[in-house]
Design an enzyme around this catalytic site. Structure first.
Site, PDB file in Angstrom:
ATOM      1  CD  GLU A  39      -2.503   1.754   0.292  1.00  0.00           C
ATOM      2  OE1 GLU A  39      -3.378   1.018  -0.180  1.00  0.00           O
ATOM      3  OE2 GLU A  39      -2.260   2.905  -0.171  1.00  0.00           O
ATOM      4  N   GLY A  44      -6.741   0.859   4.214  1.00  0.00           N
ATOM      5  CA  GLY A  44      -8.162   1.255   4.225  1.00  0.00           C
ATOM      6  C   GLY A  44      -8.567   1.912   2.921  1.00  0.00           C
ATOM      7  CB  VAL A  46     -10.785   5.550  -1.952  1.00  0.00           C
ATOM      8  CG1 VAL A  46     -11.915   6.566  -2.074  1.00  0.00           C
ATOM      9  CG2 VAL A  46      -9.672   5.865  -2.936  1.00  0.00           C
ATOM     10  CB  ALA A 121       3.316  -2.463  -6.070  1.00  0.00           C
ATOM     11  N   GLY A 187     -24.119  16.013 -10.288  1.00  0.00           N
ATOM     12  CA  GLY A 187     -25.201  15.710  -9.328  1.00  0.00           C
ATOM     13  C   GLY A 187     -25.398  14.221  -9.146  1.00  0.00           C
ATOM     14  N   GLY A 188     -24.292  13.458  -9.188  1.00  0.00           N
ATOM     15  CA  GLY A 188     -24.353  12.023  -8.885  1.00  0.00           C
ATOM     16  C   GLY A 188     -24.391  11.846  -7.374  1.00  0.00           C
ATOM     17  CB  THR A 275     -17.923  15.025  -7.408  1.00  0.00           C
ATOM     18  OG1 THR A 275     -18.437  13.718  -7.288  1.00  0.00           O
ATOM     19  CG2 THR A 275     -19.013  16.009  -7.088  1.00  0.00           C
ATOM     20  CB  ALA A 326     -16.625   0.013   0.095  1.00  0.00           C
ATOM     21  CG  HIS A 450     -45.433  -2.155  16.151  1.00  0.00           C
ATOM     22  ND1 HIS A 450     -45.619  -1.294  15.090  1.00  0.00           N
ATOM     23  CD2 HIS A 450     -46.079  -1.611  17.216  1.00  0.00           C
ATOM     24  CE1 HIS A 450     -46.361  -0.271  15.501  1.00  0.00           C
ATOM     25  NE2 HIS A 450     -46.647  -0.443  16.786  1.00  0.00           N
TER      26      HIS A 450
HETATM   27  C1  LIG Z   1     -16.427  10.617  -1.376  1.00  0.00           C
HETATM   28  C2  LIG Z   1     -16.658   9.147  -1.605  1.00  0.00           C
HETATM   29  C3  LIG Z   1     -17.687   8.508  -0.932  1.00  0.00           C
HETATM   30  C4  LIG Z   1     -17.917   7.147  -1.120  1.00  0.00           C
HETATM   31  N1  LIG Z   1     -18.959   6.560  -0.443  1.00  0.00           N
HETATM   32  C5  LIG Z   1     -19.181   5.235  -0.605  1.00  0.00           C
HETATM   33  C6  LIG Z   1     -20.225   4.575   0.109  1.00  0.00           C
HETATM   34  O1  LIG Z   1     -20.966   5.209   0.883  1.00  0.00           O
HETATM   35  N2  LIG Z   1     -20.397   3.238  -0.069  1.00  0.00           N
HETATM   36  C7  LIG Z   1     -19.601   2.505  -0.921  1.00  0.00           C
HETATM   37  O2  LIG Z   1     -19.799   1.298  -1.042  1.00  0.00           O
HETATM   38  N3  LIG Z   1     -18.611   3.106  -1.618  1.00  0.00           N
HETATM   39  C8  LIG Z   1     -18.381   4.435  -1.481  1.00  0.00           C
HETATM   40  N4  LIG Z   1     -17.345   5.035  -2.168  1.00  0.00           N
HETATM   41  C9  LIG Z   1     -16.567   4.202  -3.113  1.00  0.00           C
HETATM   42  C10 LIG Z   1     -15.527   3.357  -2.374  1.00  0.00           C
HETATM   43  O3  LIG Z   1     -14.673   4.213  -1.647  1.00  0.00           O
HETATM   44  C11 LIG Z   1     -14.736   2.531  -3.381  1.00  0.00           C
HETATM   45  O4  LIG Z   1     -15.619   1.768  -4.170  1.00  0.00           O
HETATM   46  C12 LIG Z   1     -13.778   1.586  -2.660  1.00  0.00           C
HETATM   47  O5  LIG Z   1     -12.868   2.311  -1.868  1.00  0.00           O
HETATM   48  C13 LIG Z   1     -13.019   0.733  -3.676  1.00  0.00           C
HETATM   49  O6  LIG Z   1     -12.171  -0.136  -2.999  1.00  0.00           O
HETATM   50  P1  LIG Z   1     -10.846  -0.713  -3.684  1.00  0.00           P
HETATM   51  O7  LIG Z   1     -10.273  -1.675  -2.692  1.00  0.00           O
HETATM   52  O8  LIG Z   1     -11.149  -1.175  -5.047  1.00  0.00           O
HETATM   53  O9  LIG Z   1      -9.862   0.523  -3.873  1.00  0.00           O
HETATM   54  P2  LIG Z   1      -9.438   1.788  -3.012  1.00  0.00           P
HETATM   55  O10 LIG Z   1     -10.239   1.969  -1.796  1.00  0.00           O
HETATM   56  O11 LIG Z   1      -9.375   2.901  -4.004  1.00  0.00           O
HETATM   57  O12 LIG Z   1      -7.973   1.397  -2.539  1.00  0.00           O
HETATM   58  C14 LIG Z   1      -6.926   1.238  -3.450  1.00  0.00           C
HETATM   59  C15 LIG Z   1      -5.624   1.418  -2.708  1.00  0.00           C
HETATM   60  O13 LIG Z   1      -4.567   1.078  -3.569  1.00  0.00           O
HETATM   61  C16 LIG Z   1      -3.472   1.922  -3.325  1.00  0.00           C
HETATM   62  N5  LIG Z   1      -2.611   1.916  -4.507  1.00  0.00           N
HETATM   63  C17 LIG Z   1      -2.911   2.391  -5.754  1.00  0.00           C
HETATM   64  N6  LIG Z   1      -1.869   2.171  -6.595  1.00  0.00           N
HETATM   65  C18 LIG Z   1      -0.915   1.550  -5.866  1.00  0.00           C
HETATM   66  C19 LIG Z   1       0.385   1.060  -6.166  1.00  0.00           C
HETATM   67  N7  LIG Z   1       0.901   1.150  -7.398  1.00  0.00           N
HETATM   68  N8  LIG Z   1       1.101   0.494  -5.179  1.00  0.00           N
HETATM   69  C20 LIG Z   1       0.595   0.383  -3.933  1.00  0.00           C
HETATM   70  N9  LIG Z   1      -0.612   0.828  -3.588  1.00  0.00           N
HETATM   71  C21 LIG Z   1      -1.376   1.394  -4.539  1.00  0.00           C
HETATM   72  C22 LIG Z   1      -4.125   3.276  -3.058  1.00  0.00           C
HETATM   73  O14 LIG Z   1      -3.262   4.109  -2.314  1.00  0.00           O
HETATM   74  C23 LIG Z   1      -5.371   2.865  -2.274  1.00  0.00           C
HETATM   75  O15 LIG Z   1      -5.163   2.905  -0.893  1.00  0.00           O
HETATM   76  C24 LIG Z   1     -17.087   6.400  -1.990  1.00  0.00           C
HETATM   77  C25 LIG Z   1     -16.027   7.022  -2.672  1.00  0.00           C
HETATM   78  C26 LIG Z   1     -15.804   8.381  -2.483  1.00  0.00           C
HETATM   79  C27 LIG Z   1     -14.674   9.042  -3.209  1.00  0.00           C
END
Ligand SMILES: Cc1cc2nc3c(=O)[nH]c(=O)nc-3n(C[C@H](O)[C@H](O)[C@H](O)COP(=O)(O)OP(=O)(O)OC[C@H]3O[C@@H](n4cnc5c(N)ncnc54)[C@H](O)[C@@H]3O)c2cc1C
Length: 481
Positions: A39, A44, A46, A121, A187-188, A275, A326, A450
């Site tokens: 990482e 954790g 995004v 990576a 407005g998504g 956004t 997520a 209820h």
């Molecule tokens: C404002 C906002 C609100 C959201 N609200 C929701 C919600 O309410 N419910 C929901 O389900 N989803 C929500 N999401 C979407 C959700 O955050 C993502 O779908 C989810 O984080 C995706 O998980 P992931 O594991 O695919 O990647 P990510 O969470 O994006 O994690 C990827 C990780 O890989 C790391 N990385 C990238 N490239 C490299 C590399 N070359 N080497 C090492 N590490 C690297 C990054 O630093 C990052 O930490 C929201 C997103 C945003 C921006």
């Protein structure tokens, strides 16, 4: 740069520590594999650091603050003019929530034997990966790999954030002051969630959406409830409107808009949030060296076992085509881990629930009426309004409804959707019902406690069968033999 000469050998390398990557790594650890989780920022991803969790912490705080204005009618009196919102204190609280969760993930990785490496990576080949950490460069030789590098905001060149006035979703969650005016381009769901939270904190919010309605990915009768509430919060919604340019001058962002009638208009705002979508992080991670195919939009196509075009390299989460959520990422992570160890796992359920944390919340699972009809189903659609639910009235939450989409022939539930208070928690029941191939009778026969909001499902199911108790039934009584 110091280059490690000997490659460290491991069963599996997981790139990216978001909800997809860390779930995969922990499951692999549970299944006895040696795992290296790489990482480059914080564990954790995004979701935990700049997405789901911080945004929901803002939405919660803004909601609590906004509720204060309505307490008078419940008999609660506050000294006039006493309430205020202190953004730096909120930032401290948010940071404590994020840190607690992030260190929880670190602890779970450790407890499951996962080696966490902080660094960036890149694939060097289809069995080696290079990791750059500060001045060091280590190589890892793997038998299998999982790509979980997630996504970042989509930014067209003319809207590049300066991170002070023109913001992305990360910047807006790090603000130390509440802006007087905020224009949201898009407005998504992220735009609407943020817009409503800031409106509740007193910001004058303008939503600029190119489509003809907000939340264009959602069924229109659901998004209409949010539009109504947005107006009540004083939000200006401009649909069919394209932002053509953005310039910062004298501490203001000046946006040039093209209105639905092709008229150019300018607005000036303290801050603007961009956004308008997300793009997968697949460009700079050496996928070509590994031989992994990407599609024309940069996503990595996978089969139901999360395998890419290279069978021992898997991809999960936002880098794969499909909803960027997520819980989808975590599910794929667990499946990829299990497939790697030979278990017969796959991502085969079409029932991925979605939640939008607007006011009111929207949540759903399965098909909408339109989708079901397009797929050739004859459907019964029945809904039950919050205003006929005792609990909803007793907590002063009378806006919204729950809706069931039922196959007329088999009585199978095809979709469940809810717009209203706590929709996010209510949809768990829907996900379980659809996953278990429940018929509408199963929902109607289940004794719901209820007084709870969950009774909206019971009554929507009964309404589909023509015998809801607390509304006048539109459907004739259907007796199944
Ligand atoms: C404002 C906002 C609100 C959201 N609200 C929701 C919600 O309410 N419910 C929901 O389900 N989803 C929500 N999401 C979407 C959700 O955050 C993502 O779908 C989810 O984080 C995706 O998980 P992931 O594991 O695919 O990647 P990510 O969470 O994006 O994690 C990827 C990780 O890989 C790391 N990385 C990238 N490239 C490299 C590399 N070359 N080497 C090492 N590490 C690297 C990054 O630093 C990052 O930490 C929201 C997103 C945003 C921006």
């Amino acid at each position: 740069m110091v280059v490690g000469e000997v490659a460290v050998e491991t069963d599996v390398v997981v790139i990216g520590g978001g909800p997809g990557g860390y779930a995969a790594a922990i499951r692999l650890g549970q299944l006895g594999q040696s795992v290296v989780l790489i990482e480059k920022e914080e564990l954790g991803g995004v979701c935990l650091n700049r997405g789901c969790i911080p945004s929901k912490a803002l939405i919660h705080a803004a909601g609590e603050y906004h509720k204060l204005a309505g307490l008078g009618k419940l008999g609660i009196q506050l000294p006039e003019g006493e309430a205020s919102f202190h953004m730096p204190k909120w930032q401290t609280w948010k940071a404590s929530v994020v840190n607690q969760l992030s260190s929880g993930v670190a602890h779970l990785c450790q407890a499951n034997g996962v080696t966490v490496v902080k660094g960036s990576a890149t694939f060097l080949s289809n069995d080696r990966i290079g990791v750059e950490t500060g001045g060091d460069f280590e190589t890892y030789k793997f038998r299998q790999a999982i790509v979980a590098t997630g996504s970042r905001p989509y930014i067209p060149p003319f809207l590049t954030p300066d991170h002070q006035y023109l913001l992305d979703s990360t910047d807006v969650l790090n603000l130390q002051e509440i802006p007087n005016t905020l224009a949201i381009i898009g407005g998504g769901y992220i735009g609407m969630e943020m817009g409503m939270a800031f409106a509740k904190l007193g910001t004058k919010v303008t939503i600029l959406e190119a489509a003809d309605r907000i939340l264009p990915q959602t069924a229109s009768h659901l998004s209409q409830e949010v539009w109504k509430q947005a107006k009540k919060l004083g939000i200006t919604v401009k649909t069919g409107t394209r932002v053509e340019t953005a310039n910062v001058a004298n501490g203001q962002v000046v946006l040039e808009l093209l209105t639905p009638s092709n008229v150019r208009e300018q607005i000036s705002t303290d801050k603007a949030l961009v956004t308008i979508g997300r793009v997968p992080n697949t460009k700079d991670i050496g996928l070509t060296q590994a031989g992994v195919m990407v599609d024309e939009r940069g996503y990595i196509p996978v089969d139901p076992t999360c395998r890419t075009s290279i069978p021992h390299i898997y991809a999960i989460g936002d880098v794969t085509p499909g909803p960027a959520l997520a819980h989808r990422a975590s599910k794929q992570g667990i499946v990829a881990a299990e497939v790697i160890t030979g278990m017969p796992s796959s991502v085969d359920s079409p029932y991925v629930p979605y939640v939008i944390f607007t006011e009111p919340q929207i949540a759903g699972v399965g098909l909408t009426r339109e989708e079901a009809e397009q797929q050739g189903y004859q459907v019964t659609v029945a809904s039950f309004p919050y205003r006929a639910n005792g609990k909803a009235l007793s907590i002063d939450e009378k806006e919204g409804f729950a809706e069931v989409i039922v196959d007329e022939k088999s009585h199978l539930l095809l979709g469940m959707h809810v717009v209203g208070a706590d929709a996010s928690n209510l949809i768990g029941e829907g996900a379980l019902a659809l996953e278990m191939a429940a018929r509408v009778e199963d929902l109607a026969l289940t004794v719901h406690p209820h007084p709870t909001l969950s009774e909206v499902w019971l009554e929507a199911a009964e309404a589909a069968l023509g015998h809801a108790i607390h509304i006048v039934n539109k459907t004739k009584v259907v007796v199944q033999s």
